[in-house]
Design a protein around this motif. Structure first.
Motif, PDB file in Angstrom:
ATOM      1  N   HIS A  38       0.825  -1.216   0.000  1.00 60.23           N
ATOM      2  CA  HIS A  38       0.000   0.000   0.000  1.00 60.23           C
ATOM      3  C   HIS A  38       0.856   1.262   0.000  1.00 60.23           C
ATOM      4  CE1 HIS A  38      -3.192  -2.840   0.696  1.00 60.23           C
ATOM      5  NE2 HIS A  38      -2.601  -3.242   1.796  1.00 60.23           N
ATOM      6  N   SER A  39       1.809   1.300  -0.896  1.00 60.49           N
ATOM      7  CA  SER A  39       2.679   2.463  -1.034  1.00 60.49           C
ATOM      8  C   SER A  39       2.862   2.751  -2.519  1.00 60.49           C
ATOM      9  CB  SER A  39       4.035   2.205  -0.375  1.00 60.49           C
ATOM     10  OG  SER A  39       4.875   3.321  -0.553  1.00 60.49           O
ATOM     11  N   ALA A  40       2.301   3.839  -2.969  1.00 64.73           N
ATOM     12  CA  ALA A  40       2.415   4.194  -4.379  1.00 64.73           C
ATOM     13  C   ALA A  40       3.801   4.759  -4.686  1.00 64.73           C
ATOM     14  CB  ALA A  40       1.347   5.216  -4.741  1.00 64.73           C
ATOM     15  N   ARG A  41       4.176   4.649  -5.930  1.00 63.43           N
ATOM     16  CA  ARG A  41       5.397   5.274  -6.443  1.00 63.43           C
ATOM     17  C   ARG A  41       6.678   4.839  -5.740  1.00 63.43           C
ATOM     18  NH1 ARG A  41       4.449  10.184  -9.897  1.00 63.43           N
ATOM     19  NH2 ARG A  41       2.257   9.993 -10.332  1.00 63.43           N
ATOM     20  N   LEU A  42       6.890   3.572  -5.626  1.00 57.40           N
ATOM     21  CA  LEU A  42       8.155   3.080  -5.071  1.00 57.40           C
ATOM     22  C   LEU A  42       9.270   3.290  -6.080  1.00 57.40           C
ATOM     23  CD1 LEU A  42       7.370  -0.379  -3.439  1.00 57.40           C
ATOM     24  CD2 LEU A  42       8.018   1.729  -2.282  1.00 57.40           C
ATOM     25  N   SER A  43      10.439   3.608  -5.571  1.00 61.44           N
ATOM     26  CA  SER A  43      11.611   3.727  -6.433  1.00 61.44           C
ATOM     27  C   SER A  43      12.844   3.342  -5.626  1.00 61.44           C
ATOM     28  CB  SER A  43      11.747   5.152  -6.972  1.00 61.44           C
ATOM     29  OG  SER A  43      11.974   6.047  -5.905  1.00 61.44           O
ATOM     30  N   PHE A  44      13.970   3.276  -6.306  1.00 60.68           N
ATOM     31  CA  PHE A  44      15.212   2.990  -5.597  1.00 60.68           C
ATOM     32  C   PHE A  44      15.570   4.203  -4.759  1.00 60.68           C
ATOM     33  CE2 PHE A  44      15.344   0.038  -9.146  1.00 60.68           C
ATOM     34  CZ  PHE A  44      15.627  -1.129  -8.469  1.00 60.68           C
ATOM     35  N   ALA A  45      15.925   3.960  -3.507  1.00 59.16           N
ATOM     36  CA  ALA A  45      16.251   5.053  -2.590  1.00 59.16           C
ATOM     37  C   ALA A  45      17.624   5.621  -2.916  1.00 59.16           C
ATOM     38  CB  ALA A  45      16.216   4.547  -1.149  1.00 59.16           C
ATOM     39  N   PRO A  46      17.791   6.928  -2.719  1.00 59.22           N
ATOM     40  CA  PRO A  46      19.103   7.543  -2.937  1.00 59.22           C
ATOM     41  C   PRO A  46      20.154   6.930  -2.010  1.00 59.22           C
ATOM     42  CG  PRO A  46      17.403   9.228  -2.731  1.00 59.22           C
ATOM     43  CD  PRO A  46      16.771   7.915  -2.355  1.00 59.22           C
ATOM     44  N   GLU A  47      21.374   6.837  -2.522  1.00 58.53           N
ATOM     45  CA  GLU A  47      22.430   6.147  -1.785  1.00 58.53           C
ATOM     46  C   GLU A  47      22.748   6.802  -0.445  1.00 58.53           C
ATOM     47  OE1 GLU A  47      27.048   6.618  -3.091  1.00 58.53           O
ATOM     48  OE2 GLU A  47      25.667   6.286  -4.739  1.00 58.53           O
ATOM     49  N   GLU A  48      22.537   8.101  -0.290  1.00 56.54           N
ATOM     50  CA  GLU A  48      22.846   8.731   1.004  1.00 56.54           C
ATOM     51  C   GLU A  48      21.973   8.170   2.130  1.00 56.54           C
ATOM     52  OE1 GLU A  48      20.318  11.926  -1.200  1.00 56.54           O
ATOM     53  OE2 GLU A  48      21.980  10.612  -1.725  1.00 56.54           O
ATOM     54  N   TYR A  49      20.735   7.749   1.815  1.00 57.96           N
ATOM     55  CA  TYR A  49      19.882   7.140   2.840  1.00 57.96           C
ATOM     56  C   TYR A  49      20.367   5.736   3.177  1.00 57.96           C
ATOM     57  CZ  TYR A  49      16.611  10.976   2.137  1.00 57.96           C
ATOM     58  OH  TYR A  49      16.031  12.215   2.066  1.00 57.96           O
ATOM     59  N   MET A  50      20.866   5.041   2.189  1.00 64.48           N
ATOM     60  CA  MET A  50      21.413   3.699   2.397  1.00 64.48           C
ATOM     61  C   MET A  50      22.579   3.768   3.388  1.00 64.48           C
ATOM     62  SD  MET A  50      22.983   1.255  -0.621  1.00 64.48           S
ATOM     63  CE  MET A  50      21.631   1.630  -1.718  1.00 64.48           C
ATOM     64  N   GLU A  51      23.417   4.750   3.190  1.00 69.35           N
ATOM     65  CA  GLU A  51      24.566   4.910   4.084  1.00 69.35           C
ATOM     66  C   GLU A  51      24.131   5.414   5.454  1.00 69.35           C
ATOM     67  OE1 GLU A  51      28.047   6.733   2.325  1.00 69.35           O
ATOM     68  OE2 GLU A  51      27.413   6.055   0.341  1.00 69.35           O
ATOM     69  N   GLU A  52      23.170   6.344   5.485  1.00 65.03           N
ATOM     70  CA  GLU A  52      22.721   6.907   6.760  1.00 65.03           C
ATOM     71  C   GLU A  52      22.028   5.871   7.643  1.00 65.03           C
ATOM     72  OE1 GLU A  52      19.453  10.173   8.408  1.00 65.03           O
ATOM     73  OE2 GLU A  52      20.098  10.286   6.326  1.00 65.03           O
ATOM     74  N   TYR A  53      21.124   5.097   7.064  1.00 62.39           N
ATOM     75  CA  TYR A  53      20.328   4.149   7.856  1.00 62.39           C
ATOM     76  C   TYR A  53      20.982   2.783   8.037  1.00 62.39           C
ATOM     77  CZ  TYR A  53      16.550   7.532   7.143  1.00 62.39           C
ATOM     78  OH  TYR A  53      15.786   8.663   7.111  1.00 62.39           O
ATOM     79  N   LEU A  54      21.688   2.301   7.012  1.00 66.44           N
ATOM     80  CA  LEU A  54      22.208   0.929   7.044  1.00 66.44           C
ATOM     81  C   LEU A  54      23.725   0.837   7.114  1.00 66.44           C
ATOM     82  CD1 LEU A  54      19.885  -0.560   4.264  1.00 66.44           C
ATOM     83  CD2 LEU A  54      19.545  -0.653   6.749  1.00 66.44           C
ATOM     84  N   ASP A  55      24.428   1.960   6.951  1.00 73.23           N
ATOM     85  CA  ASP A  55      25.891   1.967   6.887  1.00 73.23           C
ATOM     86  C   ASP A  55      26.380   1.014   5.803  1.00 73.23           C
ATOM     87  OD1 ASP A  55      28.488   2.720   7.424  1.00 73.23           O
ATOM     88  OD2 ASP A  55      28.707   1.421   9.172  1.00 73.23           O
ATOM     89  N   ILE A  56      25.728   1.107   4.638  1.00 71.11           N
ATOM     90  CA  ILE A  56      26.036   0.245   3.500  1.00 71.11           C
ATOM     91  C   ILE A  56      26.128   1.118   2.254  1.00 71.11           C
ATOM     92  CG2 ILE A  56      25.036  -1.521   1.986  1.00 71.11           C
ATOM     93  CD1 ILE A  56      23.963  -2.936   4.363  1.00 71.11           C
ATOM     94  N   THR A  57      27.006   0.715   1.351  1.00 75.79           N
ATOM     95  CA  THR A  57      27.136   1.416   0.078  1.00 75.79           C
ATOM     96  C   THR A  57      26.481   0.581  -1.033  1.00 75.79           C
ATOM     97  OG1 THR A  57      29.302   0.397  -0.191  1.00 75.79           O
ATOM     98  CG2 THR A  57      29.255   2.627   0.711  1.00 75.79           C
ATOM     99  N   PRO A  58      26.156   1.194  -2.166  1.00 72.46           N
ATOM    100  CA  PRO A  58      25.531   0.446  -3.267  1.00 72.46           C
ATOM    101  C   PRO A  58      26.356  -0.794  -3.634  1.00 72.46           C
ATOM    102  CG  PRO A  58      25.453   2.786  -3.721  1.00 72.46           C
ATOM    103  CD  PRO A  58      26.303   2.619  -2.480  1.00 72.46           C
ATOM    104  N   GLY A  59      25.637  -1.874  -3.920  1.00 72.90           N
ATOM    105  CA  GLY A  59      26.294  -3.136  -4.251  1.00 72.90           C
ATOM    106  C   GLY A  59      26.524  -4.021  -3.039  1.00 72.90           C
TER     107      GLY A  59
END
Length: 183
Positions: free
Chosen positions: A92-113
């Motif tokens: 129930h979430s419209a318009r899903l897309s790939f999240a910007p990499e800065e959020y990946m690093e901020e929340y998960l401490d992970i880089t793309p790949g």
């Protein structure tokens, strides 16, 4: 590439976030196997690793809604197609897309790949909702990165969902992908 049980004997030169994964798994009494390899940034790179681990490495996608107020990590079999429309309807979430990499690093401490369920240990404020394709739960084992894509782990699926996730205070939602192909 070879498979070794547990953490590397020497952690010098390894990233702190990778060592933290081994520390937590050891602390939780979770048995795991590890292999080191060249950076694996694509599912094609993971095919050889899959053979070494004798497990299917999950495709992990870091997604968000259009407003970038809700974030999701989707775990799914690497050979399954991903259609945002199909997933959006289930959560129930419209318009899903790939999240910007800065959020990946901020929340998960992970880089793309390197997106991995192990990154949820770094999401102490529970900003990321874990979504798991039902097929991932069927296997005895699953494969993932220890927050860096130069190593891969083989873990019992049951340990990940019954020990690891509760320890990092994350729940998961089961989704069913690939239904459109079945029609």
């Amino acid at each position: 590439m070879e498979l070794s049980e547990g953490r590397p004997l020497d952690t010098e030169g390894r990233l702190e976030k990778e060592v933290r994964v081994y520390d937590l798994l050891d602390q939780l009494g979770i048995t795991y196997w590890r292999t080191d390899h060249e950076a694996a940034g694509t599912m094609e790179d993971c095919n050889e690793i899959d053979r070494i681990l004798d497990v299917l490495i999950c495709k992990n996608l870091f997604l968000c809604n259009r407003q970038k107020t809700k974030f999701y990590m989707l775990m799914m079999p690497g050979d399954k197609p991903f259609k945002t429309k199909e997933l959006s309807a289930q959560i129930h979430s419209a318009r899903l897309s790939f999240a910007p990499e800065e959020y990946m690093e901020e929340y998960l401490d992970i880089t793309p790949g390197s997106v991995s369920i192990m990154g949820l240990m770094n999401d102490t404020d529970n900003q990321v909702q874990l979504l798991v394709d039902e097929d991932v739960l069927q296997g005895e084992f699953l494969g993932c990165h220890p927050c860096i894509n130069t190593s891969s782990l083989k873990l019992r699926t049951k340990d990940v969902f019954e020990k690891f996730l509760p320890a990092v205070h994350h729940e998961y939602m089961v989704v069913r992908l690939g239904q459109e192909e079945e029609k």
